[in-house]
Design a protein around this motif. Sequence first.
Motif, mmCIF file in Angstrom:
data_model
loop_
_atom_site.group_PDB
_atom_site.id
_atom_site.type_symbol
_atom_site.label_atom_id
_atom_site.label_comp_id
_atom_site.label_asym_id
_atom_site.label_seq_id
_atom_site.Cartn_x
_atom_site.Cartn_y
_atom_site.Cartn_z
ATOM 1 N N PRO A 101 0.818 -1.230 0.000
ATOM 2 C CA PRO A 101 0.000 0.000 0.000
ATOM 3 C C PRO A 101 0.843 1.267 0.000
ATOM 4 O O PRO A 101 0.699 2.143 0.849
ATOM 5 C CB PRO A 101 -0.812 -0.140 1.296
ATOM 6 N N LEU A 102 1.712 1.360 -0.962
ATOM 7 C CA LEU A 102 2.544 2.546 -1.151
ATOM 8 C C LEU A 102 2.518 2.888 -2.642
ATOM 9 O O LEU A 102 2.240 2.028 -3.479
ATOM 10 C CB LEU A 102 3.987 2.286 -0.699
ATOM 11 N N PRO A 103 2.810 4.143 -2.997
ATOM 12 C CA PRO A 103 2.810 4.499 -4.415
ATOM 13 C C PRO A 103 3.749 3.614 -5.230
ATOM 14 O O PRO A 103 4.860 3.305 -4.799
ATOM 15 C CB PRO A 103 3.282 5.959 -4.415
ATOM 16 N N ARG A 104 3.295 3.214 -6.388
ATOM 17 C CA ARG A 104 4.095 2.338 -7.249
ATOM 18 C C ARG A 104 5.430 2.983 -7.613
ATOM 19 O O ARG A 104 6.470 2.314 -7.679
ATOM 20 C CB ARG A 104 3.288 2.000 -8.506
ATOM 21 N N TRP A 105 5.409 4.294 -7.852
ATOM 22 C CA TRP A 105 6.642 4.967 -8.243
ATOM 23 C C TRP A 105 7.669 4.911 -7.124
ATOM 24 O O TRP A 105 8.871 4.813 -7.393
ATOM 25 C CB TRP A 105 6.364 6.413 -8.648
ATOM 26 N N TRP A 106 7.223 4.957 -5.868
ATOM 27 C CA TRP A 106 8.169 4.912 -4.754
ATOM 28 C C TRP A 106 8.817 3.534 -4.649
ATOM 29 O O TRP A 106 10.006 3.423 -4.362
ATOM 30 C CB TRP A 106 7.484 5.284 -3.450
ATOM 31 N N LEU A 107 8.042 2.477 -4.879
ATOM 32 C CA LEU A 107 8.596 1.127 -4.841
ATOM 33 C C LEU A 107 9.649 0.950 -5.935
ATOM 34 O O LEU A 107 10.697 0.332 -5.706
ATOM 35 C CB LEU A 107 7.478 0.102 -5.012
ATOM 36 N N LEU A 108 9.391 1.509 -7.108
ATOM 37 C CA LEU A 108 10.370 1.422 -8.183
ATOM 38 C C LEU A 108 11.611 2.256 -7.872
ATOM 39 O O LEU A 108 12.734 1.846 -8.162
ATOM 40 C CB LEU A 108 9.739 1.883 -9.496
ATOM 41 N N VAL A 109 11.406 3.421 -7.251
ATOM 42 C CA VAL A 109 12.546 4.256 -6.868
ATOM 43 C C VAL A 109 13.382 3.551 -5.806
ATOM 44 O O VAL A 109 14.623 3.611 -5.837
ATOM 45 C CB VAL A 109 12.056 5.633 -6.371
ATOM 46 N N CYS A 110 12.732 2.865 -4.863
ATOM 47 C CA CYS A 110 13.468 2.109 -3.849
ATOM 48 C C CYS A 110 14.329 1.038 -4.502
ATOM 49 O O CYS A 110 15.497 0.848 -4.132
ATOM 50 C CB CYS A 110 12.497 1.477 -2.860
ATOM 51 N N ARG A 111 13.748 0.336 -5.461
ATOM 52 C CA ARG A 111 14.515 -0.686 -6.177
ATOM 53 C C ARG A 111 15.678 -0.050 -6.937
ATOM 54 O O ARG A 111 16.785 -0.604 -6.997
ATOM 55 C CB ARG A 111 13.572 -1.407 -7.142
ATOM 56 N N LEU A 112 15.431 1.109 -7.490
ATOM 57 C CA LEU A 112 16.453 1.820 -8.248
ATOM 58 C C LEU A 112 17.582 2.289 -7.331
ATOM 59 O O LEU A 112 18.772 2.150 -7.662
ATOM 60 C CB LEU A 112 15.811 3.010 -8.958
#
Length: 265
Positions: A101-112
């Motif tokens: 339940p977090l913004p999708r863009w933040w999850l991708l940024v975390c992975r990045l």
Amino acid sequence: MAWLLALAAITRREALRFTGQRGRFIAALVRPMLWLVVFAAGFRAALGLSITPPYATYTTYEVYIVPGLCGMILLFNGMQSSLSMVYDREMGSMRLLLTCPLPRWWLLVCRLLAGTGISILQVYVFLALAALSGIRFAWSGYAAALPALVLAGLMLGALGLALSSVIRQLENFAGVMNFVIFPMFFLSTALYPLWKMAESSALLHHICAFNPFTHAVELIRFALYSQLNPAAFLWVLLSGLVWLGLAVWGYDPARGLLRKAAKPG
């Protein structure tokens, strides 16, 4: 706090994956060291370099290609990160992550961010090995290179994320990467100065000047001499934002490329 916990969890997961793959770490160092020791030795006498910024005096070829080899590490690790994204999507763990339940863009940024941190660690290990072989920079240069490496790593990692959103199967990864990694690397200033390209072909010169990887290499090159290349900085920043935007759009199942990839045929 939840956002930071997500960042810490994803970073820990990537760190555990990296430490469990020692061959990946060794390969990331052997590849640039092979170019530095073998390739540079063969071209040292054949390729002359003029005095161009950021160099104030004549420089040897092995010194010239060190920033390009740093960029090589970032490039290959960015593509390796996209490979793991495709693998996670096939195994289902990516779908589980995106249900957080977090913004999708933040999850991708975390992975990045996690992937970029691992790449930068490998770059500094390579710079330490280069220093042992006699290629050293000022301490201020090593410090100034950190933000340049972060920006370049984020840009190349974002490219990998964008590509992973359109790769349907793990088997297709190698073919797609061959059309990305090698053209980006060889059609850049990683191995040859831009003016050398202009001497051989005006078309190649324009392609190299347009290549975002060229500007990533030049950003690192100037930073190692405690200088800023404003044009390279802006080009890398803009490219990173565009590719990150494409990655976020691609991983949105409602309207992105991931939805198209899921369709049969």
